[in-house]
Design an enzyme around this catalytic site. Structure first.
Site, mmCIF file in Angstrom:
data_model
loop_
_atom_site.group_PDB
_atom_site.id
_atom_site.type_symbol
_atom_site.label_atom_id
_atom_site.label_comp_id
_atom_site.label_asym_id
_atom_site.label_seq_id
_atom_site.Cartn_x
_atom_site.Cartn_y
_atom_site.Cartn_z
ATOM 1 N N CYS A 108 0.840 -1.201 -0.097
ATOM 2 C CA CYS A 108 -0.207 0.047 -0.086
ATOM 3 C C CYS A 108 0.872 1.233 -0.030
ATOM 4 O O CYS A 108 0.220 2.260 -0.179
ATOM 5 C CB CYS A 108 -0.981 0.012 1.191
ATOM 6 S SG CYS A 108 -1.906 -1.516 1.229
ATOM 7 N N HIS A 242 -3.091 6.924 3.510
ATOM 8 C CA HIS A 242 -3.420 5.676 3.084
ATOM 9 C C HIS A 242 -5.022 5.572 3.556
ATOM 10 O O HIS A 242 -4.985 5.401 4.831
ATOM 11 C CB HIS A 242 -2.525 4.607 3.388
ATOM 12 C CG HIS A 242 -3.068 3.087 2.914
ATOM 13 N ND1 HIS A 242 -3.941 2.971 1.820
ATOM 14 C CD2 HIS A 242 -3.042 2.054 3.392
ATOM 15 C CE1 HIS A 242 -4.377 1.648 1.694
ATOM 16 N NE2 HIS A 242 -3.522 0.966 2.856
ATOM 17 N N ASN A 272 -10.765 0.207 1.244
ATOM 18 C CA ASN A 272 -9.207 0.236 1.103
ATOM 19 C C ASN A 272 -8.699 -0.258 -0.279
ATOM 20 O O ASN A 272 -8.861 -1.559 -0.270
ATOM 21 C CB ASN A 272 -8.409 -0.646 2.348
ATOM 22 C CG ASN A 272 -6.888 -0.832 2.306
ATOM 23 O OD1 ASN A 272 -6.468 -0.257 1.332
ATOM 24 N ND2 ASN A 272 -6.493 -1.386 3.272
HETATM 25 N N1 ACO Z 1 -18.339 -8.204 11.147
HETATM 26 C C1 ACO Z 1 -18.425 -8.667 12.419
HETATM 27 N N2 ACO Z 1 -17.507 -9.100 13.316
HETATM 28 C C2 ACO Z 1 -16.306 -9.253 12.738
HETATM 29 C C3 ACO Z 1 -15.896 -8.826 11.350
HETATM 30 C C4 ACO Z 1 -16.792 -8.430 10.755
HETATM 31 N N3 ACO Z 1 -16.589 -7.965 9.335
HETATM 32 N N4 ACO Z 1 -14.620 -9.040 11.450
HETATM 33 C C5 ACO Z 1 -14.269 -9.394 12.522
HETATM 34 N N5 ACO Z 1 -15.199 -9.562 13.293
HETATM 35 C C6 ACO Z 1 -15.052 -10.063 14.849
HETATM 36 C C7 ACO Z 1 -13.976 -10.958 15.192
HETATM 37 O O1 ACO Z 1 -14.257 -12.263 14.857
HETATM 38 C C8 ACO Z 1 -13.729 -10.647 16.957
HETATM 39 O O2 ACO Z 1 -14.690 -11.314 17.226
HETATM 40 P P1 ACO Z 1 -14.512 -12.021 18.810
HETATM 41 O O3 ACO Z 1 -14.232 -11.015 19.633
HETATM 42 O O4 ACO Z 1 -15.750 -13.233 19.121
HETATM 43 O O5 ACO Z 1 -13.171 -13.179 18.551
HETATM 44 C C9 ACO Z 1 -14.287 -9.145 16.707
HETATM 45 O O6 ACO Z 1 -15.007 -8.908 15.844
HETATM 46 C C10 ACO Z 1 -13.101 -8.161 17.052
HETATM 47 O O7 ACO Z 1 -12.251 -8.694 16.081
HETATM 48 P P2 ACO Z 1 -10.954 -7.481 15.958
HETATM 49 O O8 ACO Z 1 -10.007 -8.287 14.758
HETATM 50 O O9 ACO Z 1 -10.248 -7.615 17.238
HETATM 51 O O10 ACO Z 1 -11.609 -6.130 15.681
HETATM 52 P P3 ACO Z 1 -10.977 -4.721 15.309
HETATM 53 O O11 ACO Z 1 -11.376 -3.670 16.195
HETATM 54 O O12 ACO Z 1 -9.291 -5.045 15.667
HETATM 55 O O13 ACO Z 1 -11.155 -4.492 14.022
HETATM 56 C C11 ACO Z 1 -9.900 -4.461 11.846
HETATM 57 C C12 ACO Z 1 -10.620 -5.239 12.820
HETATM 58 C C13 ACO Z 1 -10.977 -3.664 11.362
HETATM 59 C C14 ACO Z 1 -9.369 -5.680 10.730
HETATM 60 C C15 ACO Z 1 -8.989 -3.566 12.518
HETATM 61 O O14 ACO Z 1 -8.081 -4.081 13.134
HETATM 62 C C16 ACO Z 1 -8.166 -2.986 11.584
HETATM 63 O O15 ACO Z 1 -8.476 -2.252 10.745
HETATM 64 N N6 ACO Z 1 -6.738 -3.320 11.195
HETATM 65 C C17 ACO Z 1 -5.907 -2.494 10.459
HETATM 66 C C18 ACO Z 1 -6.235 -3.222 9.015
HETATM 67 C C19 ACO Z 1 -5.486 -2.671 7.744
HETATM 68 O O16 ACO Z 1 -5.407 -1.346 7.903
HETATM 69 N N7 ACO Z 1 -5.122 -3.234 7.051
HETATM 70 C C20 ACO Z 1 -4.773 -2.806 5.931
HETATM 71 C C21 ACO Z 1 -3.273 -2.334 6.061
HETATM 72 S S1 ACO Z 1 -2.248 -2.864 4.664
HETATM 73 C C22 ACO Z 1 -3.114 -2.746 3.364
HETATM 74 O O17 ACO Z 1 -3.814 -2.037 3.031
HETATM 75 C C23 ACO Z 1 -3.083 -4.066 2.803
#
Ligand code: ACO
Length: 317
Positions: A108, A242, A272
């Site tokens: 990215c 980004h 994204n």
């Molecule tokens: N819908 C509902 N529930 C979900 C979903 C969804 N789409 N996705 C995950 N969950 C659940 C999980 O299973 C977990 O459940 P549990 O507590 O029963 O285990 C709960 O939600 C919390 O999951 P987390 O992963 O801890 O949630 P978080 O608040 O961290 O959000 C996310 C997840 C959105 C992926 C976040 O961590 C994030 O944005 N991280 C950065 C991602 C990023 O920027 N990626 C791209 C960078 S590099 C590139 O661009 C390729």
């Protein structure tokens, strides 16, 4: 170097969170609260190179040039249907340019790295008018039954044309090898001699780790670049980050002690789009008349690797 033209192209298909609720155990509420994303634009029958060509031609037109005036092309891309030839080479032929071209894969952060390469090439006198584009289809890297990743992404292509000038004021690039946190692997063709085990697996992402690392490294690089240039955070008109997750953008704003008016965003309707996101947002701001001559802009992106790229630009158009 300075930017003299911008362009972008999106796929036609809009996929809302409600549409994802139809086949995933997810909800509009969860996606909006955790990511800020309401909808994303996905490739259906378009080819990525078509979007890349459209964005490139718009950028060249905006620059007041013709494709024959372009003397180098740098394309940031992680995946597309072709392993070879490069996407930049496909675009070169399609737009009718004759110049040398190269692809870069810095995940990215690729668009910022590509801008930095363009600056070097112009500084050393090897090119005058460079097309820098980022074309990405990350929706083809994820498992569409994995709610933790597929809801995040969208596709698109953004481009700029740069030429000799005084608009590129400084940059910070970094790479920390952390392949376990975020990767996508695919098998190559078999040979009669391959004995090693090879994996073909959709994108794996440790979301929490990526989140924390992104906020920490982006804030660090932005502050360091401002210090290098003797600027205060308020001297920047826009921080074009980004577009990975609205919460990451908010967290960086918080670290910078700035309000969100400094941080334009389109993640809510584009998702994204990997390295295309900064280029898409830049074009959106330019075409909406939100950039004035003399504005200072920070572009900053992070991605798999882990890689980061941050640069300071003065808008000279
Ligand atoms: N819908 C509902 N529930 C979900 C979903 C969804 N789409 N996705 C995950 N969950 C659940 C999980 O299973 C977990 O459940 P549990 O507590 O029963 O285990 C709960 O939600 C919390 O999951 P987390 O992963 O801890 O949630 P978080 O608040 O961290 O959000 C996310 C997840 C959105 C992926 C976040 O961590 C994030 O944005 N991280 C950065 C991602 C990023 O920027 N990626 C791209 C960078 S590099 C590139 O661009 C390729």
């Amino acid at each position: 170097m300075k930017i003299i033209g911008t362009g972008r192209a999106h796929p036609a298909k809009v996929v809302t969170n409600a549409m994802l609720e139809e086949f995933l155990d997810t909800s509009n509420k969860w996606i909006v609260e955790r990511t800020g994303i309401s909808e994303r634009k996905l490739i259906t029958n378009e080819r990525l190179e078509e979007l890349a060509v459209k964005a490139s031609l718009l950028a060249i037109e905006d620059a007041g040039l013709k494709p024959k005036d372009i003397d180098y092309i740098i394309c940031s891309n992680v995946v597309n249907e072709y392993i070879t030839p490069s996407l930049s080479c496909i675009v070169q032929g399609a737009i009718g340019a004759k110049c040398a071209c190269v692809d870069v894969n810095v995940a990215c952060a690729g668009f910022v790295y590509a801008l930095d390469m363009a600056d070097d090439r112009i500084k050393c006198g090897k090119a005058k008018n460079i097309l820098v584009l980022a074309a990405e289809e990350p929706t083809r890297m994820v498992d569409w039954s994995d709610r933790a990743t597929c809801v995040l992404f969208g596709d698109g292509a953004g481009a700029v044309v740069v030429t000799e000038g005084e608009g590129y004021m400084g940059s910070r690039l970094s790479a920390v090898s952390m392949t376990d946190s975020l990767h996508y692997m695919r098998c190559l063709e078999p040979t009669p001699y391959i004995t090693k085990e090879e994996l073909s697996a959709p994108m794996y992402m440790n979301g929490r780790q990526v989140f924390k690392t992104a906020v920490m490294l982006s804030s660090r690089d932005i502050k360091a670049l401002l210090a290098d240039e003797g600027l205060a955070p308020e001297d920047i008109k826009y921080y074009i980050l980004h577009q990975a997750n609205m919460r990451i953008i908010e967290a960086v704003a918080n670290h910078m002690e700035l309000d969100m008016s400094y941080f334009p965003h389109n993640v809510e309707y584009c998702g994204n789009t990997s390295s295309a996101s900064v280029a898409l947002l830049l074009d959106e701001l330019h075409r909406a008349g939100k950039l004035q001559r003399g504005d200072k802009l920070i572009l900053s992106a992070f991605g798999a690797g882990f890689t980061t790229g941050t640069c300071l630009i003065e808008w000279t158009k």
